[in-house]
Design a protein around this motif. Sequence first.
Motif, PDB file in Angstrom:
ATOM      1  N   PHE A  18       0.865  -1.164   0.000  1.00  0.00           N
ATOM      2  CA  PHE A  18       0.000   0.000   0.000  1.00  0.00           C
ATOM      3  C   PHE A  18       0.909   1.224   0.000  1.00  0.00           C
ATOM      4  O   PHE A  18       2.092   1.132   0.322  1.00  0.00           O
TER       5      PHE A  18
ATOM      6  N   TYR B 195      -2.169   6.267   2.393  1.00  0.00           N
ATOM      7  CA  TYR B 195      -2.954   5.502   3.359  1.00  0.00           C
ATOM      8  C   TYR B 195      -2.159   5.233   4.627  1.00  0.00           C
ATOM      9  O   TYR B 195      -0.941   5.151   4.604  1.00  0.00           O
ATOM     10  N   ARG B 196      -2.887   5.055   5.724  1.00  0.00           N
ATOM     11  CA  ARG B 196      -2.266   4.616   6.972  1.00  0.00           C
ATOM     12  C   ARG B 196      -3.053   3.423   7.505  1.00  0.00           C
ATOM     13  O   ARG B 196      -4.281   3.378   7.386  1.00  0.00           O
TER      14      ARG B 196
ATOM     15  N   PHE C  56      -7.253   0.327   5.787  1.00  0.00           N
ATOM     16  CA  PHE C  56      -6.438   1.504   5.533  1.00  0.00           C
ATOM     17  C   PHE C  56      -7.325   2.733   5.423  1.00  0.00           C
ATOM     18  O   PHE C  56      -8.401   2.686   4.841  1.00  0.00           O
ATOM     19  N   LYS C  57      -6.844   3.831   5.995  1.00  0.00           N
ATOM     20  CA  LYS C  57      -7.587   5.081   5.977  1.00  0.00           C
ATOM     21  C   LYS C  57      -6.828   6.085   5.117  1.00  0.00           C
ATOM     22  O   LYS C  57      -5.621   6.273   5.285  1.00  0.00           O
ATOM     23  N   ASN C  58      -7.557   6.706   4.187  1.00  0.00           N
ATOM     24  CA  ASN C  58      -6.971   7.709   3.318  1.00  0.00           C
ATOM     25  C   ASN C  58      -6.629   8.931   4.158  1.00  0.00           C
ATOM     26  O   ASN C  58      -7.459   9.452   4.894  1.00  0.00           O
ATOM     27  N   ARG C  59      -5.397   9.390   4.057  1.00  0.00           N
ATOM     28  CA  ARG C  59      -4.943  10.513   4.881  1.00  0.00           C
ATOM     29  C   ARG C  59      -5.648  11.817   4.518  1.00  0.00           C
ATOM     30  O   ARG C  59      -5.864  12.666   5.373  1.00  0.00           O
TER      31      ARG C  59
ATOM     32  N   GLN D   4     -11.457   8.449   4.249  1.00  0.00           N
ATOM     33  CA  GLN D   4     -12.243   7.277   3.865  1.00  0.00           C
ATOM     34  C   GLN D   4     -11.519   6.005   4.300  1.00  0.00           C
ATOM     35  O   GLN D   4     -10.325   5.850   4.083  1.00  0.00           O
ATOM     36  N   PHE D   5     -12.271   5.085   4.926  1.00  0.00           N
ATOM     37  CA  PHE D   5     -11.725   3.831   5.425  1.00  0.00           C
ATOM     38  C   PHE D   5     -12.010   2.715   4.442  1.00  0.00           C
ATOM     39  O   PHE D   5     -13.128   2.557   3.967  1.00  0.00           O
ATOM     40  N   GLU D   6     -10.989   1.924   4.136  1.00  0.00           N
ATOM     41  CA  GLU D   6     -11.125   0.781   3.236  1.00  0.00           C
ATOM     42  C   GLU D   6     -10.853  -0.495   4.033  1.00  0.00           C
ATOM     43  O   GLU D   6      -9.736  -0.717   4.500  1.00  0.00           O
TER      44      GLU D   6
END
Length: 74
Positions: free
Chosen positions: A16, A21-22, A38-41, A45-47
């Motif tokens: 990733f 993402y984090r 993973f969460k978009n910085r 948005q959380f995936e």
Amino acid sequence: MFWKKKEVQKQPEQTFDPEIYRPVLRCSICNGEQVAGFKNRKTGQFEEVMFIRTENDLELFKKRYGVDQVTKEY
């Protein structure tokens, strides 16, 4: 030979982009359910990637994505 033993393929380490993402572990306060993903910085948005039931599942997630530390969010 009709019956042949299946070869187990090792899952490749997935990647990733840490700049975008984090890794996050989403935890429910009500029932204790945990989901790794993973969460978009930028957008927040959380995936979702996988459901975490045991400590072994969390270790598998860390190993699969090459992550040392996962932050918890409630």
